[in-house]
Design a protein around this motif. Structure first.
Motif, PDB file in Angstrom:
ATOM      1  N   ASN A 291      49.379  11.848  26.891  1.00 20.29           N
ATOM      2  CA  ASN A 291      48.107  12.568  26.892  1.00 20.29           C
ATOM      3  C   ASN A 291      47.867  13.258  25.559  1.00 20.29           C
ATOM      4  O   ASN A 291      48.781  13.395  24.737  1.00 20.29           O
ATOM      5  CB  ASN A 291      48.027  13.552  28.058  1.00 20.29           C
ATOM      6  CG  ASN A 291      49.051  14.669  27.956  1.00 20.29           C
ATOM      7  OD1 ASN A 291      50.000  14.593  27.177  1.00 20.29           O
ATOM      8  ND2 ASN A 291      48.869  15.703  28.756  1.00 20.29           N
TER       9      ASN A 291
ATOM     10  N   THR B  57      52.743   7.421  30.484  1.00 12.78           N
ATOM     11  CA  THR B  57      51.414   7.980  30.229  1.00 12.78           C
ATOM     12  C   THR B  57      51.534   9.061  29.158  1.00 12.78           C
ATOM     13  O   THR B  57      52.294  10.023  29.309  1.00 12.78           O
ATOM     14  CB  THR B  57      50.803   8.591  31.502  1.00 12.78           C
ATOM     15  OG1 THR B  57      50.720   7.573  32.513  1.00 12.78           O
ATOM     16  CG2 THR B  57      49.408   9.132  31.231  1.00 12.78           C
TER      17      THR B  57
ATOM     18  N   GLN C 117      41.749  11.188  25.961  1.00 10.38           N
ATOM     19  CA  GLN C 117      42.547  12.126  26.751  1.00 10.38           C
ATOM     20  C   GLN C 117      43.930  11.596  27.097  1.00 10.38           C
ATOM     21  O   GLN C 117      44.907  12.319  26.975  1.00 10.38           O
ATOM     22  CB  GLN C 117      41.799  12.499  28.037  1.00 10.38           C
ATOM     23  CG  GLN C 117      40.557  13.345  27.769  1.00 10.38           C
ATOM     24  CD  GLN C 117      39.969  13.900  29.048  1.00 10.38           C
ATOM     25  OE1 GLN C 117      39.957  13.223  30.072  1.00 10.38           O
ATOM     26  NE2 GLN C 117      39.474  15.117  28.994  1.00 10.38           N
ATOM     27  N   GLU C 118      44.015  10.346  27.557  1.00  8.20           N
ATOM     28  CA  GLU C 118      45.339   9.810  27.869  1.00  8.20           C
ATOM     29  C   GLU C 118      45.342   8.294  27.784  1.00  8.20           C
ATOM     30  O   GLU C 118      44.306   7.644  27.969  1.00  8.20           O
ATOM     31  CB  GLU C 118      45.818  10.259  29.243  1.00  8.20           C
ATOM     32  CG  GLU C 118      45.000   9.758  30.410  1.00  8.20           C
ATOM     33  CD  GLU C 118      45.591  10.215  31.735  1.00  8.20           C
ATOM     34  OE1 GLU C 118      45.813   9.342  32.603  1.00  8.20           O
ATOM     35  OE2 GLU C 118      45.824  11.425  31.897  1.00  8.20           O
TER      36      GLU C 118
ATOM     37  N   ARG D 198      41.143   6.226  34.251  1.00  3.62           N
ATOM     38  CA  ARG D 198      41.754   6.782  33.048  1.00  3.62           C
ATOM     39  C   ARG D 198      40.735   7.463  32.148  1.00  3.62           C
ATOM     40  O   ARG D 198      41.051   8.362  31.406  1.00  3.62           O
ATOM     41  CB  ARG D 198      42.469   5.664  32.265  1.00  3.62           C
ATOM     42  CG  ARG D 198      43.773   5.226  32.898  1.00  3.62           C
ATOM     43  CD  ARG D 198      44.653   4.524  31.886  1.00  3.62           C
ATOM     44  NE  ARG D 198      44.079   3.293  31.404  1.00  3.62           N
ATOM     45  CZ  ARG D 198      44.305   2.098  31.948  1.00  3.62           C
ATOM     46  NH1 ARG D 198      45.077   2.007  33.012  1.00  3.62           N
ATOM     47  NH2 ARG D 198      43.768   1.020  31.442  1.00  3.62           N
TER      48      ARG D 198
ATOM     49  N   LYS E  37      52.833  12.734  29.421  1.00  2.00           N
ATOM     50  CA  LYS E  37      52.329  13.291  30.682  1.00  2.00           C
ATOM     51  C   LYS E  37      53.195  12.882  31.870  1.00  2.00           C
ATOM     52  O   LYS E  37      53.433  13.674  32.783  1.00  2.00           O
ATOM     53  CB  LYS E  37      50.896  12.843  30.912  1.00  2.00           C
ATOM     54  CG  LYS E  37      50.253  13.433  32.156  1.00  2.00           C
ATOM     55  CD  LYS E  37      48.812  12.972  32.311  1.00  2.00           C
ATOM     56  CE  LYS E  37      48.169  13.570  33.545  1.00  2.00           C
ATOM     57  NZ  LYS E  37      46.764  13.117  33.715  1.00  2.00           N
TER      58      LYS E  37
END
Length: 769
Positions: free
Chosen positions: A682, A680, A717-718, A26, A595
């Motif tokens: 992002n 998820t 980022q996520e 991740r 995401k």
């Protein structure tokens, strides 16, 4: 038993290792990516706390500030548009330093013939240009509006040596000004007053050709002491035109001589009302002091129109006195209509005042003083009780400028008296903004020359709140069933700027002279950042207490940006370094989306991934304690596997399986989640923000969850979250109420919402017609 412990320990180790591996996946970055963690503390950016400014953001035990007191005699030559003055400045050195020279600001020199301000910007040949502007640039002699200094003398009348460097004048002292010492000196000067409608001067006159009169709004009109502080020493940065002013507090006694038929008002309290007011004006003024619901006309439109016809050769001197102010301004004209209203602020009465020519009516008579009074109430409620005796709004074409107790504002109806909503709201908004500047920076006295956002941004934020409150207080002033149409402050309105060309965007923490889009940089973006901080990040209760603490700590003092940042954290127990770094120190933007979504089912049998782990470690299923396994449902169609499918029936339901392995009390406490989803999120944008999510279920119900901004602290980022529910998940939306200034909402939803092109919307609109 020993083998079971060994197997279980091995399994726990493997599960932990798997978790670490997943975390590493991740947190992988793209090649060349630099992880600039926004949650790092701002120790590198902040000045080190000291005895002058504490780590809490409050003034330290050794905090000091200088004082500059002025006595001035001013005369305005209306026929020739010149102003003459002599002043005595008494300067008190409260610093621990001995001073060998003093710096005085000569701001009008920005308009001298030799000014370098017009030469500092890149310029090319325009494709087209207004005739008047073209003629002024290329076909006429430049206006000479700089100071003409006749003398600088000490208290004994002896000449003092001085050096003028553009808009700054250094006065060399014959003797060192010791710490805690005091010195007095005098300056005599004059200059040509500019027509402020030609080049948007902050001070000057407007000429009215129909009646031959001028209306004057006069400021930066006298040599003013520069600030000497623990942060800068002398703040003697040149005045180029955009960076405004840094000034010490002091007391003023100012005598202003103008034509006898002029109406004048300015900073401070009038000392000789009986000499300059008519008996009728005094009678009306006494009524205004008791009128709390509407203004009282002191000089009517009919009286102002009559005064326009004559040009008195006689003179009157208006005497004003002000205590503990950082500057002085005044307005004068025979054209002025004049009205006043009392406003109750705390246990004091403050006069809300307006001055305007007939060209401002009927708009100004209806709304100006009402807006002044409302601003004083609103700002006082959020900061401190307004401490000065009055606040004046003066009508001036294309103007918006502020000084202690007085400001000039635009908003002119058409010649027939009609006006649009845009003109009305524009006028009310600029009055709120400029009157609001009495709080920031006239009282909370930040350095405008260096940090434009500390007065403009904070004031624009306060303006937004006051505008929204104005719509509630005066519903008749706005359209039915609507709210006040604020131009700045709402998150969505800053998106075009923050998503724009990075080559024309600068961080908020930039000098106002060095930015391309000053309005967005110093006004709109910090105001929006504070609004989001109040409404979405901190909440009103914590924010309002911290903001009021800052205002009250630094009223009548000189705060720095760190003092503001530290106080907001000190008074709220909210760590905001990530917020200041993101919004104020970078040009990053907000962009958060969904995401992907994966659906899992519960099993009492090891999942595929677990079986792989067990095989690698030679662990048998019968050797394991009771475990719950989650297996991803596989489908060729990503949407199909997530919609309309019941939990897998190939294994026991979660509740049935767990009942066999739980006590009676534990059994009674649980509810069976039938659906498990791994979502998820992002963050293509650089700014971390609270992750505001609305989950929609098959039965139509919704669940709103706000994950704190710290969810991004380890991975910018996520991130992933598990949703366990007894209901099927059918929709996800990030930032459903548009609270975070997210620049791209096309990635905010799952399933992805169809976004119609402008052409498609255009076609639909045509069909509708």
């Amino acid at each position: 038993m020993r083998r079971m412990k060994h197997v279980f320990a091995s399994l726990l180790f493997l599960i932990a290792a798997l978790a670490v591996a997943q975390e590493e996946v991740r947190t992988e970055r793209e090649p060349g990516h630099i992880n600039q963690n926004k949650f790092k503390q701002l120790y590198e950016e902040f000045a080190t706390p000291n005895t002058y400014r504490s780590a809490s953001g409050a003034p330290g035990p050794d905090y000091y500030q200088q004082q500059a007191d002025y006595k001035m005699d001013i005369e305005l030559d209306d026929k020739n548009a010149k102003i003459y003055g002599s002043e005595t400045i008494t300067y008190t050195n409260n610093s621990p330093d001995d001073l060998t020279f003093l710096w005085v600001q000569l701001d009008q020199n920005v308009r001298s013939k030799t000014s370098k301000s017009p030469l500092r910007d890149d310029e090319g040949v325009p494709v087209a240009e207004p005739v008047a502007k073209f003629a002024a640039k290329y076909m006429t002699e430049p206006f000479d509006g700089g100071f003409n200094i006749e003398y600088v003398r000490d208290a004994n009348g002896k000449a003092l040596p001085y050096t003028i460097n553009q808009t700054m004048m250094r006065i060399d002292l014959p003797q060192v000004l010791k710490s805690k010492g005091q010195v007095s000196f005098s300056i005599k000067w004059w200059y040509n007053i500019p027509d402020h409608t030609v080049n948007r001067a902050r001070s000057g006159y407007e000429y009215f050709p129909k009646d031959g009169n001028r209306a004057y709004v006069i400021a930066q009109f006298f040599p003013r002491m520069a600030v000497y502080s623990d942060m800068e020493g002398w703040q003697n940065h040149q005045f180029w035109g955009s960076g405004e002013f840094a000034l010490p507090f002091g007391n003023y006694e100012v005598n202003i001589t103008v034509p006898a038929d002029h109406i004048l008002d300015g900073t401070g309290e009038l000392q000789n009302m009986k000499e300059v007011f008519s008996k009728e004006m005094i009678s009306r003024y006494e009524k205004a002091k008791k009128s709390y619901d509407k203004p009282v006309i002191i000089v009517s439109q009919a009286e102002a129109e009559e005064a326009e016809k004559g040009f008195s050769e006689k003179k009157k001197t208006w005497k004003l006195k002000a205590e503990n102010v950082r500057d002085f301004g005044f307005a004068t004209s025979r054209k002025f209509i004049y009205d006043m209203q009392a406003v109750k602020i705390g246990n004091r009465d403050v006069m809300a005042i307006s001055m305007y020519p007939k060209e401002g009516n009927p708009l100004w008579e209806e709304y100006s003083t009402k807006a002044v009074a409302h601003t004083l109430r609103s700002y006082s409620a959020h900061t401190f009780d307004y401490p000065y005796p009055k606040a004046i709004s003066v009508h001036a074409k294309n103007q918006g400028m502020e000084y202690p107790m007085i400001c000039w504002n635009y908003g002119r109806p058409n010649e027939d008296g009609t006006y649009s909503d845009r003109v009305k709201y524009g006028m009310i908004s600029v009055i709120i903004h400029e009157v609001g500047h009495n709080f920031f920076p006239m009282i909370v006295n930040s350095d405008e020359r260096q940090w434009g956002w500390m007065d403009e941004g904070l004031d624009t934020f306060m303006q937004y709140m006051a505008e929204q409150e104005f719509g509630v207080a005066y519903p008749e002033a706005i359209a039915p069933n609507s709210k006040y149409p604020s131009g700045r402050g709402e998150p969505t309105k800053i998106i075009p700027y923050m998503s724009g060309d990075q080559s024309t965007i600068a961080p908020i923490m930039s000098n106002p002279e060095n930015v391309y889009q000053l309005g967005n940089n110093a006004y709109a973006k910090p105001a929006t950042a504070l609004n989001i901080l109040r409404e979405t990040v901190m909440g009103r209760e914590l924010f309002d207490h911290a903001f009021k603490t800052y205002a009250q700590r630094w009223m009548f003092k000189h705060p720095s940006p760190e003092d503001f940042f530290r106080t907001m954290e000190d008074a709220s127990a909210v760590d905001l370094d990530w917020y200041w770094r993101s919004w104020f120190y970078t040009t990053d933007y907000v962009d958060i989306g969904v995401k992907g979504v994966k659906k899992y089912y519960v099993s009492d049998k090891p999942s595929k991934q677990m079986r792989e782990i067990m095989a690698a470690r030679n662990i048998k299923e019968e050797d394991l304690p009771p475990l719950v396994y989650l297996e991803e449902e596989e489908s060729e169609d990503a949407d199909a596997k997530l919609k309309g499918k019941a939990p897998s029936e190939n294994s026991k339901t979660l509740k049935e399986f767990m009942m066999d392995n739980m006590s009676v009390a534990e059994r009674n406490a649980i509810k069976e989640p039938k659906y498990f989803y791994e979502v998820t999120f992002n963050k293509p944008g650089g700014i971390p923000m609270p992750l505001i999510v609305e989950y929609t279920y098959a039965d139509g119900s919704k669940e709103n969850v706000t994950y704190p901004p710290e969810i991004w602290r380890k991975n910018d980022q996520e991130v992933k979250r598990v949703v366990a529910s007894g209901k099927e998940l059918v929709g996800i939306e990030v930032d459903p109420k548009a609270e975070t200034a997210d620049i791209d909402t096309t990635n905010n939803s799952w399933p992805t919402k169809e976004v119609k092109s402008d052409f498609e919307l255009f076609k639909e609109n045509l069909k509708g017609k």
